[in-house]
Design a protein around this motif. Sequence first.
Motif, mmCIF file in Angstrom:
data_model
loop_
_atom_site.group_PDB
_atom_site.id
_atom_site.type_symbol
_atom_site.label_atom_id
_atom_site.label_comp_id
_atom_site.label_asym_id
_atom_site.label_seq_id
_atom_site.Cartn_x
_atom_site.Cartn_y
_atom_site.Cartn_z
ATOM 1 N N ILE A 298 10.968 -33.622 -71.997
ATOM 2 C CA ILE A 298 11.657 -32.689 -72.894
ATOM 3 C C ILE A 298 13.016 -32.331 -72.315
ATOM 4 C CG2 ILE A 298 11.513 -30.423 -73.986
ATOM 5 C CD1 ILE A 298 8.527 -30.583 -73.879
ATOM 6 N N MET A 299 13.029 -32.063 -71.003
ATOM 7 C CA MET A 299 14.257 -31.585 -70.389
ATOM 8 C C MET A 299 15.289 -32.701 -70.202
ATOM 9 S SD MET A 299 14.029 -28.500 -70.165
ATOM 10 C CE MET A 299 12.685 -27.710 -71.003
ATOM 11 N N VAL B 222 6.939 -31.953 -69.581
ATOM 12 C CA VAL B 222 8.084 -31.045 -69.593
ATOM 13 C C VAL B 222 9.348 -31.770 -69.153
ATOM 14 C CG1 VAL B 222 9.013 -28.954 -68.583
ATOM 15 C CG2 VAL B 222 6.611 -29.073 -69.129
ATOM 16 N N TYR B 223 9.221 -32.687 -68.192
ATOM 17 C CA TYR B 223 10.390 -33.393 -67.690
ATOM 18 C C TYR B 223 11.027 -34.251 -68.775
ATOM 19 C CZ TYR B 223 9.141 -31.929 -62.982
ATOM 20 O OH TYR B 223 8.881 -31.187 -61.873
#
Lengths: 329, 307
Positions: free
Chosen positions: A128-129, A125-126
């Motif tokens: 992606i962000m 997720v990191y």
Amino acid sequence: MTDLTQTLARPRARLAGRLKLALCLFAVLAVVPPLAHAAGEPFLIVVATRMMVFAIAALSLDLILGYGAMVSFGHAAYLGLGAYAVAILSRAGIDDLVLQLLAAMAASALFAAVTGAISLRTRGVYFIMITLAFGQMAFFFFVSFSTLGGDDGVALPARSTVLGLPLLEGAQGMFYATLALLVAVFAGLYRLTLSRFGRVLTGTRESALRMQAIGFRPFPYQLTAYVIAGCLCSVAGVLLANQAIYVSPAYMSWHRSGEMIVMLVLGGVGSLTGAMAGALVTIALEEGLARFSDHWRLGFGLVLVAVALFSPGGLSGLLRRLGLVRDAT
Amino acid sequence: MFNLFLLQLLNGAQFGVLLFLVAAGLTLVFGIMDFINLAHGVLYMVGGYVMAMMMGTTGNFWLSLALVLPVTLAVGLVLELLVFRRLYDRSHLDQVLATFGLVLVLSELVRILWGSAPLSVAMPEILSGSVPLAGPMRYPVYRLAVIGVGLGVALSLWFVIARTRVGMLLRAGAANRSMVSALGTDINRLFMLVFAAGAMLAGFAGAIVSPILSVDPGMGDSILILTFVVIVIGGVGSVKGAFCAALLVGIVDTLGRMFGPILLKSLMDPAAAAQAGRTIAPMLVYILMAAVLFWRPAGLFGRAVAR
């Protein structure tokens, strides 16, 4: 023993099948302009050009997202970098397509190398962000760039020339130039994914730990793929600017990045033919629904939700389940 | 100069509190369910629109605000039942596809129902004044009330998470989902609760901000991305992290836009400083996020995850 030979032979057969599908797609695209003229709908040429531009963008994203398992949510930044390379160079009096392509790719390579090196420190997720954050940085940079129109964007004086010739002026010239670049990008990525480099990248996708165990450091491979993907996406940006004869920061908004991921997931992640098909279907859906109603986003959104819920694997998954294509992952 | 600083600091805190209300639910959804929800900003927007609609029919601010809560809670529950529940076990990409689709659907529905023009909501009489700040400057009571309410919500969330049984399960779920499930807790019911509560908080944020900003179909998008920044800086799954990061982002963004150009003016000539300031100010929070992730890849309060 026969089982083993079959297992070994299958990927090759599968690849050949996918290549055939892609070649069919190119052949169909090549006859779009004469057919559109014959049907009295020259507008279709412009739509098909847009489809191919986004097919290039989707192909480039597929290299990192599909083959490298790096879910970038900021890929539209490279679309914008390519487009602004055209705007900036044409303002400086350089309107040759080749020079603009080179400049766009150089700028994108630099941006991708720096942001990729930082982003690849993170996972999941990191990642992606953080790619989203870099995309937004680029977006806001050009939004506040008032000499180039800022938020409103800037109209180009004319389309680029190729070695001094106005080849892109007409809709047909623009179409075939885009098709040529699409075929070139596809061929390049096809070779690349089959090469040793591509194998290592795919291996890293499956298990970074095992690749490390057999002596490959994933980072250089991942970063190289990230840079290549950025460069190739900027080619789509150069074409998009030329097609619209207009450049605006909206090209690099997070909606665009999301839309590119949507294209890939619709077409089937990790398949070059699927990436192209996804881009074609997405633009066709948007254009088709927009003709039907002002509120086309409602229908488009419902299609996306339905595909996510009921058809894992996107179009390729659907075709496979219908038994039309064998093993089209 | 000091007064201006204080004023902007309060504005930053107010913005940060708002970001926290939206981020609190989303960070739990991210952390516990490992679920990417792009549609969370839409719930903030729905809160704003429901508030505007209720104000139009009832004319009473407090009654409208009280009605926003059950409505957004219901919207959250319906979305969870119809869509999200089926996606928890899927890849991030399927989640992005579905929630991106939901953003399109819900924003378009809002446009169909209420049109694209911004709506405004009247402030309640009792909070519409201003109080004197240092010197001749005054500060609107409503914004102070927003800060107060946000801090109140943060405190009660802290109490729920740190002191109650549900909070214990939440923390356990964020740490190890399958273990909690194996110990006999219905993890799906927990998810539904978190999701609905998050939706309600986001809707509440949209409702209380509506008298300050106008309500328009783009409001969800702009807050969503900043909420992601907050969650990632704070560390996915950490409400405490979200709170600190929300205030940090709110204050950095507000002060950067105000004082960035002023600071740059002392370094370069005014025209260049004005241009550079305008360029850098909106990028500041993203630079902050990239810097945080560079030194702490799992955010300020995040656990190092091996995914």
